[in-house]
Design a protein around this motif. Sequence first.
Motif, mmCIF file in Angstrom:
data_model
loop_
_atom_site.group_PDB
_atom_site.id
_atom_site.type_symbol
_atom_site.label_atom_id
_atom_site.label_comp_id
_atom_site.label_asym_id
_atom_site.label_seq_id
_atom_site.Cartn_x
_atom_site.Cartn_y
_atom_site.Cartn_z
ATOM 1 N N ILE A 42 -78.183 -25.775 -15.507
ATOM 2 C CA ILE A 42 -77.201 -24.702 -15.730
ATOM 3 C C ILE A 42 -76.957 -23.947 -14.342
ATOM 4 O O ILE A 42 -78.152 -23.396 -13.772
ATOM 5 C CB ILE A 42 -77.321 -23.780 -16.842
ATOM 6 C CG1 ILE A 42 -77.700 -24.581 -18.074
ATOM 7 C CG2 ILE A 42 -76.256 -22.743 -16.884
ATOM 8 C CD1 ILE A 42 -78.288 -23.753 -19.151
ATOM 9 N N VAL A 101 -71.771 -18.613 -16.536
ATOM 10 C CA VAL A 101 -72.198 -20.161 -16.395
ATOM 11 C C VAL A 101 -70.756 -20.640 -15.573
ATOM 12 O O VAL A 101 -69.655 -20.503 -15.911
ATOM 13 C CB VAL A 101 -72.283 -20.802 -17.566
ATOM 14 C CG1 VAL A 101 -72.487 -22.288 -17.299
ATOM 15 C CG2 VAL A 101 -73.614 -20.221 -18.033
ATOM 16 N N GLN A 122 -72.757 -27.063 -15.494
ATOM 17 C CA GLN A 122 -73.704 -27.747 -15.769
ATOM 18 C C GLN A 122 -73.851 -29.107 -15.871
ATOM 19 O O GLN A 122 -72.931 -29.902 -15.463
ATOM 20 C CB GLN A 122 -74.031 -27.227 -17.322
ATOM 21 C CG GLN A 122 -73.149 -28.092 -18.282
ATOM 22 C CD GLN A 122 -73.049 -27.815 -19.926
ATOM 23 O OE1 GLN A 122 -72.634 -26.720 -20.195
ATOM 24 N NE2 GLN A 122 -73.837 -28.541 -20.539
#
Length: 188
Positions: A114, A122, A125
């Motif tokens: 991540i 975020v 990923q």
Amino acid sequence: MSKNVADKLGKGLTPQQFIDGMTKNREQFLDWYNRFEWGSDGDRDFFESLSNRDDLRCLIIAADWCGDVVRNVPVVFRLLENSGIPVEVLIMEENLDTMDQFLTMGGRSIPVVIFADTGGFVLGQWGPRPRHVQEPMVRFKQQNPDRNAPDYEENLKATRAEIKARYGEGTGYHALIAQELRELLSTF
């Protein structure tokens, strides 16, 4: 909905702490780590150039019992070693709340790499495997939705054999991980 891992930043293990704490597969893990070699297409320069940025963080959800962790995380560690990006490992079983935000086709597949900003937002990923290696599992999940079907286990075994074949015996798949992480990191 955007994901945020701010509550996990600073709480994971360093790559060395993860290796030191391994109770399974440590020799294999270190073998892949030590066999890593940079490709010739500018990958090393790209990853080292990231040290000019201080806005990225990396969390890796992993466990030492997982074959894909043993094969792939050493490569991720090596790629990011001189990137300046802080890397932390979250042990899956101790971080199921986070794991369950990053399911693969509805399942807990590791590793999950991540990338987040300093606020934990975020950005992207990767995982659990390079796309080429993961293709048989995607196909299997699509073609075998019923876990109770009589041929489910047989088909799963064949799929795992194909995944192993796609990894191959050597380090060729390392270049796939480098390429995919480079593509991902180039988007933010």
